[in-house]
Design a protein around this motif. Structure first.
Motif, PDB file in Angstrom:
ATOM      1  N   ASN A  69     -14.950  30.584   5.609  1.00 14.84           N
ATOM      2  CA  ASN A  69     -14.463  31.420   6.700  1.00 14.84           C
ATOM      3  C   ASN A  69     -13.130  32.061   6.341  1.00 14.84           C
ATOM      4  N   ALA A  70     -12.879  33.185   7.000  1.00 16.19           N
ATOM      5  CA  ALA A  70     -11.547  33.786   6.981  1.00 16.19           C
ATOM      6  C   ALA A  70     -10.820  33.159   8.158  1.00 16.19           C
ATOM      7  N   ALA A  71      -9.584  32.743   7.949  1.00 14.91           N
ATOM      8  CA  ALA A  71      -8.920  31.987   9.003  1.00 14.91           C
ATOM      9  C   ALA A  71      -7.431  32.277   9.042  1.00 14.91           C
ATOM     10  N   GLY A  72      -6.852  32.042  10.198  1.00 14.48           N
ATOM     11  CA  GLY A  72      -5.405  32.132  10.339  1.00 14.48           C
ATOM     12  C   GLY A  72      -4.780  30.829   9.861  1.00 14.48           C
ATOM     13  N   GLY A  73      -3.619  30.911   9.241  1.00 19.03           N
ATOM     14  CA  GLY A  73      -2.953  29.703   8.752  1.00 19.03           C
ATOM     15  C   GLY A  73      -1.831  29.277   9.684  1.00 19.03           C
ATOM     16  N   THR A  95     -10.188  37.259  20.775  1.00 17.40           N
ATOM     17  CA  THR A  95      -8.767  37.574  20.570  1.00 17.40           C
ATOM     18  C   THR A  95      -8.222  36.692  19.455  1.00 17.40           C
ATOM     19  N   PHE A  96      -7.321  37.222  18.658  1.00 20.71           N
ATOM     20  CA  PHE A  96      -6.531  36.358  17.795  1.00 20.71           C
ATOM     21  C   PHE A  96      -5.581  35.587  18.718  1.00 20.71           C
ATOM     22  N   GLU A  97      -4.952  34.553  18.185  1.00 21.46           N
ATOM     23  CA  GLU A  97      -4.168  33.684  19.046  1.00 21.46           C
ATOM     24  C   GLU A  97      -2.801  34.286  19.401  1.00 21.46           C
ATOM     25  N   THR A  98      -2.292  33.896  20.548  1.00 18.18           N
ATOM     26  CA  THR A  98      -0.904  34.236  20.891  1.00 18.18           C
ATOM     27  C   THR A  98       0.006  33.341  20.052  1.00 18.18           C
ATOM     28  N   GLU A 155      -0.138  29.908  21.268  1.00 15.06           N
ATOM     29  CA  GLU A 155      -1.397  29.228  20.914  1.00 15.06           C
ATOM     30  C   GLU A 155      -1.383  28.742  19.461  1.00 15.06           C
ATOM     31  N   TYR A 156      -0.885  29.590  18.541  1.00  7.24           N
ATOM     32  CA  TYR A 156      -0.797  29.149  17.135  1.00  7.24           C
ATOM     33  C   TYR A 156       0.059  27.884  17.042  1.00  7.24           C
ATOM     34  N   LYS A 157       1.176  27.883  17.795  1.00  2.00           N
ATOM     35  CA  LYS A 157       2.089  26.727  17.772  1.00  2.00           C
ATOM     36  C   LYS A 157       1.363  25.481  18.286  1.00  2.00           C
ATOM     37  N   THR A 165      -5.731  25.540   9.739  1.00  2.00           N
ATOM     38  CA  THR A 165      -6.278  26.893   9.845  1.00  2.00           C
ATOM     39  C   THR A 165      -7.061  26.999  11.158  1.00  2.00           C
ATOM     40  N   VAL A 166      -7.242  28.263  11.602  1.00  2.00           N
ATOM     41  CA  VAL A 166      -7.986  28.497  12.845  1.00  2.00           C
ATOM     42  C   VAL A 166      -8.900  29.700  12.665  1.00  2.00           C
ATOM     43  N   GLY A 167     -10.080  29.587  13.251  1.00  2.00           N
ATOM     44  CA  GLY A 167     -11.016  30.701  13.177  1.00  2.00           C
ATOM     45  C   GLY A 167     -12.062  30.601  14.276  1.00  2.00           C
ATOM     46  N   MET A 168     -13.019  31.542  14.216  1.00  2.00           N
ATOM     47  CA  MET A 168     -13.984  31.692  15.313  1.00  2.00           C
ATOM     48  C   MET A 168     -15.410  31.320  14.895  1.00  2.00           C
ATOM     49  N   SER A 169     -15.523  30.448  13.908  1.00  2.00           N
ATOM     50  CA  SER A 169     -16.869  30.122  13.399  1.00  2.00           C
ATOM     51  C   SER A 169     -16.931  28.676  12.919  1.00  2.00           C
ATOM     52  N   VAL A 221      -7.106  31.800   3.827  1.00  2.00           N
ATOM     53  CA  VAL A 221      -6.030  32.131   4.773  1.00  2.00           C
ATOM     54  C   VAL A 221      -5.802  33.642   4.723  1.00  2.00           C
ATOM     55  N   THR A 222      -6.125  34.312   5.816  1.00  2.00           N
ATOM     56  CA  THR A 222      -6.040  35.777   5.811  1.00  2.00           C
ATOM     57  C   THR A 222      -4.836  36.295   6.601  1.00  2.00           C
ATOM     58  N   ASP A 223      -4.190  35.415   7.342  1.00  2.00           N
ATOM     59  CA  ASP A 223      -2.992  35.806   8.093  1.00  2.00           C
ATOM     60  C   ASP A 223      -2.272  34.531   8.493  1.00  2.00           C
ATOM     61  N   LEU A 224      -0.989  34.683   8.827  1.00  2.00           N
ATOM     62  CA  LEU A 224      -0.205  33.490   9.159  1.00  2.00           C
ATOM     63  C   LEU A 224       0.197  33.523  10.623  1.00  2.00           C
ATOM     64  N   VAL A 260       1.493  40.798  14.188  1.00  2.00           N
ATOM     65  CA  VAL A 260       0.327  41.559  14.636  1.00  2.00           C
ATOM     66  C   VAL A 260      -0.780  41.394  13.592  1.00  2.00           C
ATOM     67  N   ILE A 261      -1.957  40.985  14.029  1.00  2.44           N
ATOM     68  CA  ILE A 261      -3.062  40.756  13.103  1.00  2.44           C
ATOM     69  C   ILE A 261      -4.180  41.743  13.408  1.00  2.44           C
ATOM     70  N   THR A 262      -4.716  42.352  12.349  1.00  2.00           N
ATOM     71  CA  THR A 262      -5.853  43.251  12.550  1.00  2.00           C
ATOM     72  C   THR A 262      -7.055  42.737  11.760  1.00  2.00           C
ATOM     73  N   GLU A 298      -6.903  43.774   8.103  1.00  2.00           N
ATOM     74  CA  GLU A 298      -6.043  42.907   7.286  1.00  2.00           C
ATOM     75  C   GLU A 298      -6.782  41.643   6.873  1.00  2.00           C
ATOM     76  N   VAL A 299      -7.512  41.086   7.824  1.00  2.00           N
ATOM     77  CA  VAL A 299      -8.275  39.864   7.576  1.00  2.00           C
ATOM     78  C   VAL A 299      -9.305  40.111   6.478  1.00  2.00           C
ATOM     79  N   LEU A 300     -10.030  41.244   6.589  1.00  2.26           N
ATOM     80  CA  LEU A 300     -11.066  41.554   5.590  1.00  2.26           C
ATOM     81  C   LEU A 300     -10.456  41.780   4.214  1.00  2.26           C
TER      82      LEU A 300
HETATM   83  N1  HPA Z   1      -7.351  33.406  14.295  1.00  4.09           N
HETATM   84  C1  HPA Z   1      -8.640  33.295  14.551  1.00  4.09           C
HETATM   85  N2  HPA Z   1      -9.572  33.729  13.727  1.00  4.09           N
HETATM   86  C2  HPA Z   1      -9.192  34.293  12.587  1.00  4.09           C
HETATM   87  C3  HPA Z   1      -7.857  34.444  12.267  1.00  4.09           C
HETATM   88  C4  HPA Z   1      -6.877  33.980  13.172  1.00  4.09           C
HETATM   89  O1  HPA Z   1      -5.658  34.084  12.947  1.00  4.09           O
HETATM   90  N3  HPA Z   1      -7.805  35.049  11.063  1.00  4.09           N
HETATM   91  C5  HPA Z   1      -9.070  35.262  10.663  1.00  4.09           C
HETATM   92  N4  HPA Z   1      -9.930  34.798  11.586  1.00  4.09           N
END
Ligand code: HPA
Length: 275
Positions: A114-118, A193-196, A199-201, A210-214, A235-238, A246-248, A251-253
């Motif tokens: 998965n692609a995930a937030g770190g 939605t990506f996390e606020t 929420e990340y905290k 890491t966090v993701g939607m799958s 890890v595609t974003d922090l 701001v996460i798009t 950027e993740v892809l």
């Molecule tokens: N949060 C949730 N899902 C994600 C993220 C994230 O930061 N990055 C990639 N998938």
């Protein structure tokens, strides 16, 4: 309600077996932007999801929507290029249907990515993390409903969802190839939605790296059927940083694409070392 419609699974399995007599040893699921692994696979047969009876159809950009049969690391695999996400509107039975099919095609191992937030301060964009455990924050459970004991137990043990021996192999492979690979806990939630920042905290405080939607629903269903599981996050974003974050999706892809060759190497060699 049944938590699994075995007749439907078997119908899909026999459709596939009429197209190809390929018997996979492992199932592989590619996360967003990680289709680079397809290039490393020696493809024998491929089916569009849209042509497979009972298969949902993927809707998200960056998801291929193909079931691919081929060889990776010298092992026969069935590979999902594109997965079904809960946020797309599928229910949990639909999200996890392909895992049931993989198992009934013969796969004893599930490898997920998965692609995930770190959330871990030691992580950088593009790093890999082997998943040692997960936290399920999805609002619906894939095993809710009447259980079919022929398929798996009512109350599956989840003390070690990710196979320890495969994790150990992955660490050796990463080290031998100078690849930075962390180990940690993946939190799965519904999105989209990506996390606020709060929420990340929170996700970090409760033990997530890491966090993701799958991933989590698929792993639960694989463990229900006693498949061995191996999982990796890119890890595609922090999520944890002080400046505005701001996460798009783009950027993740992009980050996932860049990390895909490293992940392909680890997946391939983990497969290579299987008995
Ligand atoms: N949060 C949730 N899902 C994600 C993220 C994230 O930061 N990055 C990639 N998938």
């Amino acid at each position: 309600m049944q938590n699994i419609d075995l007749a439907k699974v078997l119908e899909t399995v026999s459709f596939i077996q009429n197209k190809t007599n390929f018997k996979p040893q492992a199932g592989v699921i590619l996360g967003s932007g990680l289709s680079g692994l397809v290039e490393a696979t020696d493809i024998e047969h491929s089916l569009e999801y849209i042509d497979i009876p009972n298969f949902p159809v993927s809707t998200v950009e960056g998801h291929g929507g193909k079931l691919i049969f081929g060889t990776l690391g010298g092992k026969k695999i069935v590979l999902m290029s594109g997965r079904f996400h809960y946020y797309e509107g599928y229910n949990m039975q639909e999200v996890t249907f392909p895992i049931r099919v993989m198992k009934y095609l013969g796969a004893e191992i599930l490898m997920v990515s998965n692609a995930a937030g770190g959330m871990n301060a030691a992580f950088k964009v593009g790093d890999l993390m082997v998943i040692k455990d997960h936290i399920n924050l999805f609002p619906e459970h894939p095993l809710r409903g009447r259980n079919n004991a022929e398929v798996g137990p009512r109350f599956p043990d989840m003390s070690e969802p990710y196979d320890t021996a495969l994790i150990k192999n992955a660490h050796q492979i990463a080290a031998a190839n100078n690849i930075v690979m962390h180990e940690g806990v993946y939190i799965g939630l519904q999105g989209p939605t990506f996390e606020t920042r709060a929420e990340y905290k929170y996700l970090h405080i409760i033990g997530g790296d890491t966090v993701g939607m799958s991933t989590v629903p698929e792993v639960i269903v694989a463990r229900h059927m006693d498949m061995k599981v191996f999982g990796m996050s890119v890890v595609t974003d922090l999520g944890i940083r002080d400046e505005l974050n701001v996460i798009t999706h783009e950027e993740v892809l992009e980050a996932a694409n860049a990390a895909a060759p490293k992940m392909a190497l680890i997946f391939s060699e983990v497969l290579q070392q299987l008995a």
